[in-house]
Scaffold this active site. Structure first.
Site, PDB file in Angstrom:
ATOM      1  N   ASN A   1     -19.943 -13.073  13.034  1.00 46.48           N
ATOM      2  CA  ASN A   1     -18.661 -13.707  12.754  1.00 46.48           C
ATOM      3  C   ASN A   1     -18.672 -14.273  11.340  1.00 46.48           C
ATOM      4  O   ASN A   1     -19.697 -14.744  10.850  1.00 46.48           O
ATOM      5  CB  ASN A   1     -18.393 -14.836  13.755  1.00 46.48           C
ATOM      6  CG  ASN A   1     -17.065 -15.535  13.499  1.00 46.48           C
ATOM      7  OD1 ASN A   1     -16.030 -14.883  13.399  1.00 46.48           O
ATOM      8  ND2 ASN A   1     -17.093 -16.856  13.396  1.00 46.48           N
TER       9      ASN A   1
ATOM     10  N   HIS B   1     -17.208 -17.208   9.088  1.00 50.03           N
ATOM     11  CA  HIS B   1     -16.612 -18.538   9.269  1.00 50.03           C
ATOM     12  C   HIS B   1     -16.441 -19.223   7.918  1.00 50.03           C
ATOM     13  O   HIS B   1     -17.369 -19.217   7.095  1.00 50.03           O
ATOM     14  CB  HIS B   1     -17.499 -19.405  10.171  1.00 50.03           C
ATOM     15  CG  HIS B   1     -16.922 -20.765  10.416  1.00 50.03           C
ATOM     16  ND1 HIS B   1     -15.860 -20.972  11.278  1.00 50.03           N
ATOM     17  CD2 HIS B   1     -17.240 -21.978   9.909  1.00 50.03           C
ATOM     18  CE1 HIS B   1     -15.558 -22.268  11.280  1.00 50.03           C
ATOM     19  NE2 HIS B   1     -16.374 -22.886  10.461  1.00 50.03           N
TER      20      HIS B   1
ATOM     21  N   SER C   1     -19.765 -18.571   5.794  1.00 50.34           N
ATOM     22  CA  SER C   1     -21.010 -18.181   6.452  1.00 50.34           C
ATOM     23  C   SER C   1     -20.774 -16.959   7.332  1.00 50.34           C
ATOM     24  O   SER C   1     -19.704 -16.808   7.930  1.00 50.34           O
ATOM     25  CB  SER C   1     -21.533 -19.320   7.345  1.00 50.34           C
ATOM     26  OG  SER C   1     -21.664 -20.534   6.637  1.00 50.34           O
TER      27      SER C   1
ATOM     28  N   ASP D   1     -19.372 -21.208  16.849  1.00 51.74           N
ATOM     29  CA  ASP D   1     -19.887 -21.271  15.470  1.00 51.74           C
ATOM     30  C   ASP D   1     -21.311 -21.824  15.402  1.00 51.74           C
ATOM     31  O   ASP D   1     -21.667 -22.535  14.458  1.00 51.74           O
ATOM     32  CB  ASP D   1     -18.965 -22.129  14.593  1.00 51.74           C
ATOM     33  CG  ASP D   1     -17.553 -21.564  14.503  1.00 51.74           C
ATOM     34  OD1 ASP D   1     -17.398 -20.349  14.604  1.00 51.74           O
ATOM     35  OD2 ASP D   1     -16.608 -22.365  14.346  1.00 51.74           O
TER      36      ASP D   1
END
Length: 230
Positions: A126, A128, A155, A164
């Protein structure tokens, strides 16, 4: 040594898909050894779908799945969405799943359900917009400015069932300008995302970074997270 077999990627999106476009361009230009096999959107009006249509005119051949409403016009529940998405991913058999501007929280049903033909978990990453573990969740740019932080960035991390919270693979870092507003900061960080994401995807494509028994490993002994100062 370059892996001759392209890394098969599936991408989950919710919005404009600018980071998806970066990956499409890298594939078309053969700058990354990847093949985007499919894109799942939870929004029928996401501009990312138009990007796929345009890419397929160049013979890219990316499959799409819009999973927003069922046959009766009702919005999918979280579980319903994940069940449909898993069906698509099992058909596509990606080597890597990328969440790029995907605005749904995923449950362990989905995260643990994305497996390869051999039954191993497929790595899922992912993007972020903060320097994790700081500023998880939403409104990161406003919160960073309000807190008076000196540094900000984005990130790429492994996806786990905790929001997260998966291991961070790489970060792009910039100095915060106290005179800029949240929108200006967001634009700068967004441009950094377009450099960070393909770099991390490239690490997976060359099998420099990989998932082994649900643990992130890297064959070059890199110190993670890798930091790009931009």
């Amino acid at each position: 040594m370059t892996n001759p077999t392209p890394l098969k990627i599936a991408v989950l999106v919710s919005g404009s898909g600018s980071n998806l476009q970066v990956l499409i361009d890298k594939q078309l230009q053969q700058l990354l050894n990847i093949q985007i096999v499919g894109v799942i959107s939870n929004k029928a009006d996401a501009y990312a779908l138009e990007r796929i249509r345009l890419a397929n005119e160049q013979q890219v051949n990316i499959a799409t799945a819009v999973i927003e409403r069922d046959d009766n016009g009702k919005k999918y529940t979280r579980v319903g969405f994940e069940q449909q998405a898993l069906q698509e991913l099992r058909a596509w058999q990606p080597d890597l799943v990328v969440l790029a501007g995907f605005m749904r929280i995923l449950t362990p049903l989905f995260i643990d359900g994305v497996t390869s033909s051999t039954g191993l978990n497929v790595p899922m990453i992912n993007l972020h917009p903060s320097l994790l573990p700081n500023y998880k969740g939403l409104d990161t740019h406003t919160r960073v400015l309000q807190s008076g932080e000196r540094y900000h960035g984005c990130s790429v991390h492994l996806v786990t069932s905790e929001l997260d919270a998966g291991e961070v693979i790489a970060q792009a870092v910039t100095c915060v300008n106290a005179a800029e507003n949240a929108s200006q900061l967001q634009q700068r960080v967004h441009a950094m995302e377009h450099q960070l994401l393909p770099m991390v995807v490239g690490l997976f494509a060359e099998r420099i970074v990989w998932l082994n028994n649900n643990q992130l490993t890297n064959r070059l002994g890199l110190n993670l997270p890798i930091k790009l100062w931009l």
